[in-house]
Write an enzyme that holds these catalytic residues in place. Structure first.
Site, PDB file in Angstrom:
ATOM      1  N   GLU A  55       0.846  -1.194   0.000  1.00  0.00           N
ATOM      2  CA  GLU A  55       0.000   0.000   0.000  1.00  0.00           C
ATOM      3  C   GLU A  55       0.877   1.239   0.000  1.00  0.00           C
ATOM      4  O   GLU A  55       1.904   1.287   0.679  1.00  0.00           O
ATOM      5  CB  GLU A  55      -0.912  -0.018   1.235  1.00  0.00           C
ATOM      6  CG  GLU A  55      -1.879   1.146   1.340  1.00  0.00           C
ATOM      7  CD  GLU A  55      -1.328   2.330   2.104  1.00  0.00           C
ATOM      8  OE1 GLU A  55      -1.829   3.454   1.918  1.00  0.00           O
ATOM      9  OE2 GLU A  55      -0.377   2.127   2.904  1.00  0.00           O
ATOM     10  N   SER A  56       0.504   2.244  -0.825  1.00  0.00           N
ATOM     11  CA  SER A  56       1.222   3.512  -0.901  1.00  0.00           C
ATOM     12  C   SER A  56       2.665   3.273  -1.367  1.00  0.00           C
ATOM     13  O   SER A  56       2.873   2.718  -2.441  1.00  0.00           O
ATOM     14  CB  SER A  56       1.153   4.223   0.455  1.00  0.00           C
ATOM     15  OG  SER A  56       1.658   5.528   0.373  1.00  0.00           O
ATOM     16  N   ALA A  57       3.649   3.676  -0.561  1.00  0.00           N
ATOM     17  CA  ALA A  57       5.029   3.380  -0.936  1.00  0.00           C
ATOM     18  C   ALA A  57       5.246   1.883  -1.098  1.00  0.00           C
ATOM     19  O   ALA A  57       6.088   1.454  -1.895  1.00  0.00           O
ATOM     20  CB  ALA A  57       5.991   3.943   0.116  1.00  0.00           C
TER      21      ALA A  57
END
Length: 569
Positions: A238-240
């Protein structure tokens, strides 16, 4: 400024995440229950709680300290003996916020001394470890599929400590689809993603990605002992962490084999994919490196990199955290992130996709509808279109002509009824340009970049299936909408036991098992068509889902594509 934003962040964001990370009530008897697994380097002893075995902090590399600081990870070859893995393991040194910044950043230093970011403990450079969780009773003969989790945090913070997969695992068992969950700890901030010409010359770039890759190799060597099937690994982040998932697909131009076998067979990306980026030795990279060198007291020495390696821990930590962080005015113009270096990432990720230099595996990829709201809370001085243009130009793309940024901004409606959080009319305009900036940042880093990635991937690998989504289940949350990272609440923890969490978890577990989210899901969950069929997204709401044409804000996307060689982070 403090009065306006502090209650918002503390109540709407930090408190909700705090609720997502409850400390389970454990009796003395529960804490005393253990299980063990024999791997090639010894016996790891884990804890057993609520039908889930947890093995935390298992080392996979030598401590990246001393002369190994700012060096690629070195595989751990020593024996572990009997290793106590009953805890959650260490965290790598964090960059919670810049140690130099504006008032809001300073205020956040106090506000985030609550769960969300301060949930990690035991920060240490000796942090290259794995966390493995599995259903109780799993044996070495179980051959269960494996989720390989890569945490997010803007490449500045995060830890496997923050992600207890117990509820996910219990859901898998309930569905008759048990699985293994393995989470990798990797270096973040300046410890894992420092850039500059000195870094490039030394072969010390993208260290956090190399940590992740070594974690994947550890899974290949050891997960069978835990009852996992090394041939059925799906990487998920998730995200990075999602950006890292794509980077693992693109590492070494798409080479994802180890000992003649594929490291993974599927990928899930929540809020992140390819990020067009400047190379490791870019001008802004060098500015950051030089700032770190100066703050560490290494200016003027012949070998500044050697000086950074020899600096004491606190000095180096403060030096790498002296540059702007994600919780600052600079927002997602990240100081630290993966960058092309000619080897580990041969080119900018968008070019690697376009040329087919990535491991093309079945994938799920999608976004929260209001990705940019959180990252636009710090710029309340931006009240006019000209100020918005100047902010994006000077902070994100200082090397391009100002008119290029004017063209980008002009593709976004200036009306107060437009922008993010979307579909909220005149509401949520914290400052005059908030909703417009939130829309731009969310699109450029996440939402429209995702669509461009899917288009490029389909062009070079038309037979590789993909499914895409847009999450709208937090519609109505004041100011933030369905904000970035809110999927950790719904998808990962299933805090609200509603249709969204049920459906998404079911899709993901089915994908883990069969590489198709539809195989094995219950009849009350809508069929999810591949993205290539009609370029549609599955849009998730709290209690329903629907198909949505993936064509919104098309003019903005086309402008970004036309200027992709200029708009590099």
């Amino acid at each position: 400024m403090y009065t306006a934003l502090a209650p918002l962040i503390s109540a709407a964001f930090l408190t909700s995440i705090a609720a997502a990370l409850p400390a389970p009530t454990r009796t003395l008897e529960e804490r005393a229950v253990t299980a063990s697994v024999v791997i090639s380097q010894g016996t790891v002893v884990g804890s057993v709680i609520g039908g889930v075995e947890n093995y935390g902090g298992i080392p996979f590399a030598e401590p990246p300290t001393g002369n190994l600081r700012l060096k690629p990870p070195q595989r751990l070859n020593s024996t572990l003996g009997t290793f106590d893995a009953t805890g959650i393991g260490p965290s790598c040194p964090q960059m919670f916020f810049s140690t130099k910044g504006d008032l809001i950043t300073s205020v956040l230093g106090d506000l985030i001394n609550t769960p969300l970011l301060q949930t990690v403990t035991g920060q240490t450079e000796d942090c290259l470890t794995m966390r493995v969780q599995r259903p109780s009773g799993t044996t070495s003969n179980s051959k269960l599929p494996v989720f390989f989790w890569i945490f997010g945090g803007g490449f500045e913070l995060g830890s496997p400590q923050m992600y207890d997969a117990s509820s996910l695992i219990a859901n898998g068992v309930k569905q008759g689809k048990p699985f293994i969950f393995a989470a990798v700890n990797y270096r973040v901030g300046g410890f894992g993603f420092l850039a500059g010409k000195e870094i490039l010359a030394d072969g010390a770039s993208n260290l956090g990605l190399l940590d992740q890759r070594m974690g994947l190799e550890w899974v290949q060597d050891n997960i069978a002992a835990f009852g996992g099937d090394p041939d059925k690994v799906t990487i998920w982040g998730e995200s990075a962490g999602a950006i890292s998932v794509f980077d693992q697909m693109a590492l070494y131009g798409g080479q994802n084999t180890y000992k003649g076998k594929k490291l993974f067979r599927g990928a899930i990306m929540n809020s992140g994919s390819m990020i067009p980026t400047d190379p490791v030795d870019c001008d802004r990279c060098q500015d950051i490196y030089d700032t770190v060198v100066r703050e560490a007291g290494c200016s003027g020495v012949t070998d500044t990199l050697a000086c950074l390696r020899s600096a004491d821990y606190k000095t180096f930590l403060n030096a790498v955290n002296s540059v702007p962080g994600i919780l600052s005015y600079n927002s997602v113009a990240l100081s630290y992130l993966p960058r092309p270096d000619g080897v580990i990432l041969p080119e900018s990720p968008d070019l690697l996709v376009a040329s087919g230099q990535y491991a093309a595996v079945p994938m799920i990829i999608g976004d929260q509808e209001d990705e940019g709201t959180i990252f636009s809370l710090f710029q309340s001085n931006i009240t006019t279109t000209d100020q918005l243009v100047d902010y994006i130009w000077k902070i994100f793309f200082p090397a391009v002509e100002r008119d290029d940024v004017v063209g980008l901004v002009n593709t976004y409606d200036a009306s107060i009824t437009a922008g993010s959080p979307f579909n909220t009319g005149i509401f949520n305009a914290v400052y005059p340009q908030f909703k417009r900036l939130a829309a731009i940042l969310g699109d450029m880093v996440f939402t429209l970049t995702r669509r461009t990635f899917l288009q490029s991937a389909l062009a070079v690998n038309p037979n590789v299936p993909s499914w895409s989504y847009l999450a709208s289940y937090d519609y109505g949350t004041p100011i933030l909408g369905t904000f970035h990272a809110s999927d950790i609440l719904q998808v990962f923890y299933g805090i609200l036991p509603n249709y969204a969490s049920k459906a998404i978890q079911s899709y993901y577990i089915s994908f883990l098992y069969t590489l198709d989210p539809n195989n094995g899901t219950s009849s009350d969950i809508q069929k999810w068509p591949q993205w290539k069929e009609n370029r549609q997204l599955m849009q998730f709401w709290n209690n329903k889902s629907n198909l949505l044409a993936d064509n919104f804000r098309a003019a903005s996307q086309q402008y970004i594509i036309a200027n992709s060689k200029k708009f590099l982070i």
